[in-house]
Design a protein around this motif. Sequence first.
Motif, PDB file in Angstrom:
ATOM      1  N   ASP A   1       0.924  -1.220   0.007  1.00 55.00           N
ATOM      2  CA  ASP A   1       0.053  -0.056  -0.015  1.00 55.00           C
ATOM      3  C   ASP A   1       0.865   1.362  -0.061  1.00 55.00           C
ATOM      4  O   ASP A   1       2.076   1.090  -0.062  1.00 55.00           O
ATOM      5  N   ILE A   2       0.206   2.426   0.050  1.00 58.47           N
ATOM      6  CA  ILE A   2       1.042   3.797  -0.199  1.00 58.47           C
ATOM      7  C   ILE A   2       1.859   3.926   1.115  1.00 58.47           C
ATOM      8  O   ILE A   2       3.243   4.255   0.892  1.00 58.47           O
ATOM      9  N   THR A   3       1.678   3.552   2.194  1.00 63.51           N
ATOM     10  CA  THR A   3       2.371   3.690   3.538  1.00 63.51           C
ATOM     11  C   THR A   3       3.667   2.644   3.327  1.00 63.51           C
ATOM     12  O   THR A   3       4.816   3.406   3.768  1.00 63.51           O
TER      13      THR A   3
ATOM     14  N   ASN B   1     -11.894   5.017   3.944  1.00 67.38           N
ATOM     15  CA  ASN B   1     -12.035   5.840   2.698  1.00 67.38           C
ATOM     16  C   ASN B   1     -11.909   4.877   1.628  1.00 67.38           C
ATOM     17  O   ASN B   1     -11.490   3.766   1.508  1.00 67.38           O
ATOM     18  N   ARG B   2     -12.172   5.731   0.534  1.00 65.08           N
ATOM     19  CA  ARG B   2     -12.192   5.086  -0.854  1.00 65.08           C
ATOM     20  C   ARG B   2     -10.981   4.553  -1.305  1.00 65.08           C
ATOM     21  O   ARG B   2     -10.665   3.209  -1.702  1.00 65.08           O
ATOM     22  N   ARG B   3      -9.982   5.160  -1.099  1.00 67.28           N
ATOM     23  CA  ARG B   3      -8.432   4.928  -1.235  1.00 67.28           C
ATOM     24  C   ARG B   3      -8.083   3.563  -0.658  1.00 67.28           C
ATOM     25  O   ARG B   3      -7.749   2.620  -1.395  1.00 67.28           O
ATOM     26  N   SER B   4      -8.357   3.499   0.668  1.00 66.96           N
ATOM     27  CA  SER B   4      -8.052   2.384   1.336  1.00 66.96           C
ATOM     28  C   SER B   4      -8.845   1.251   1.029  1.00 66.96           C
ATOM     29  O   SER B   4      -8.493  -0.077   0.803  1.00 66.96           O
ATOM     30  N   LEU B   5      -9.982   1.321   0.614  1.00 70.59           N
ATOM     31  CA  LEU B   5     -10.877   0.138   0.242  1.00 70.59           C
ATOM     32  C   LEU B   5     -10.448  -0.435  -1.022  1.00 70.59           C
ATOM     33  O   LEU B   5     -10.430  -1.433  -1.404  1.00 70.59           O
TER      34      LEU B   5
ATOM     35  N   SER C   1      -2.606   0.813  10.294  1.00 71.82           N
ATOM     36  CA  SER C   1      -3.591  -0.272  11.180  1.00 71.82           C
ATOM     37  C   SER C   1      -4.933   0.399  11.835  1.00 71.82           C
ATOM     38  O   SER C   1      -5.707  -0.361  11.829  1.00 71.82           O
ATOM     39  N   GLY C   2      -4.924   1.749  11.429  1.00 73.11           N
ATOM     40  CA  GLY C   2      -6.432   2.173  11.878  1.00 73.11           C
ATOM     41  C   GLY C   2      -7.444   1.759  10.691  1.00 73.11           C
ATOM     42  O   GLY C   2      -8.531   1.480  11.268  1.00 73.11           O
ATOM     43  N   PHE C   3      -7.201   1.656   9.649  1.00 79.14           N
ATOM     44  CA  PHE C   3      -7.916   0.777   8.736  1.00 79.14           C
ATOM     45  C   PHE C   3      -8.249  -0.398   8.911  1.00 79.14           C
ATOM     46  O   PHE C   3      -9.293  -0.925   8.888  1.00 79.14           O
ATOM     47  N   VAL C   4      -7.230  -1.151   9.304  1.00 73.33           N
ATOM     48  CA  VAL C   4      -7.332  -2.791   9.556  1.00 73.33           C
ATOM     49  C   VAL C   4      -8.258  -2.911  10.790  1.00 73.33           C
ATOM     50  O   VAL C   4      -9.159  -3.693  10.711  1.00 73.33           O
ATOM     51  N   ARG C   5      -8.151  -1.993  11.657  1.00 72.92           N
ATOM     52  CA  ARG C   5      -8.952  -2.116  12.932  1.00 72.92           C
ATOM     53  C   ARG C   5     -10.527  -1.873  12.787  1.00 72.92           C
ATOM     54  O   ARG C   5     -11.498  -2.322  12.964  1.00 72.92           O
TER      55      ARG C   5
END
Length: 441
Positions: free
Chosen positions: A281-283, A385-389, A407-411
């Motif tokens: 991913d971007i990170t 958000n859409r990008r993470s999806l 990790s915020g999105f994962v949780r």
Amino acid sequence: MASNSMLKDRIRVAQELLERVDKLCSRQPCEVEGRAKLCSKLRAELRFLQKVEAGKVVIKESHLQSTNLTHLKAIVESAESLEDVVSVLHVFAYEGPHGQKQTLVVDVVANSGHTWVKAIGRKAEALHNIWQGRGQYGDKSVVHQAEDFLEASRQQPVQYSNPHIIFAFYNGVSSPMADRLREMGISVKGDIVAVNSVRGTEDEDREEESDEDEDEDGQCVEEQEGEDEGGEKNDDDEDEDDEDEDDSAIMHTRVDRDTIVASLSFPTEVKVDVCNRANLDITTLITYVSSLSHGRCHFAFKEVVLTEQAAQERQEKVLPKLEAFMQGKELFACHSAVQDFRIILDTLGGPGEKARAEELLARLRIVPDQPSERTKRLVTSSKVNRRSLMIFGTGDSLRAVTMTANSGFVRAAANQGVRYSVFIHQPRALTEGKEWRATPV
């Protein structure tokens, strides 16, 4: 009245188990989730025994043999015998055969999540009789529990492989039951014992049941041990009530004081189908090319977050971990990730970071955004958000492990019932263009 020597022995065992949990956690590469819950149960057990010792509670000697200590000891010994323990007393949610919500407590989750262990301390004869339909009302057979474990594991894949399940019998298991469990795909650890006298075991079970109902004050021993000194239920227990009720026949059954004589032999490594695909991913793209990750971390920057990341990098280098995980894998990145990465790079990247980015992108297979069906069901929010999806959903479609510092999105996704296969690492920002105004350290 309870035997003083037996009481002191129980107190000593509880105190030793608390110390062993601390040592266990210090040996693991990361914090063991559920450690506080396990310690809370052990401390509750210890407080109850100390009340008995102080004369505040009067119980029969048989009640000392019916506490949770045997099961808790089995959990500790199981955890001590396995590698990469990530959690104990972990509650998994899954969907039952008719779509109903179910929960399952796994005593030990090890081998980075690939192994689930259920520790069982009840006598082999009693377990066998329950399986044959000769148990007490409400008893749940081990084979029935195995079915629940298998269903839950199918819904909780780790890197797209179902966890391997081990049932560890600390007081033996009958040969027919062991064979049935193995047929189901469950690994069995423990002594295979002959089941001789069904009649005698039934009488013994009834005797145990009547002995354990109440102490001389009329209160159930198990209820007392689950309360704190003020009579309140432990908060740590609330999320596993359903499973505790289902497993009460195993958890609370009286066993001999010396039941657990030695740790069972577990495989040090469980063979699993390792996922050979990684989705960056971007990170991760930013972290991989950052000057911080390439030795330029001896600075105090004007920005606090960059100074903190530099200090983290000096303490623990992130690039070797990324390289080790990526080694031998097919590397992917989706269109959205690469597009946004290039925008960030053009805005903030220095010459070295941009050069490393081109080298990295040349190693990747860039694919169109293709979010999985379950990803499309997620509700967007500040963390989703859409990008993470697009990024995580594409990794899911590819059956790849997504590398990320997000990790915020994962949780947030897990809270909505979607658990992604991920490799989480510390973040590193692009800093080369800000070194000129940073202070060397």
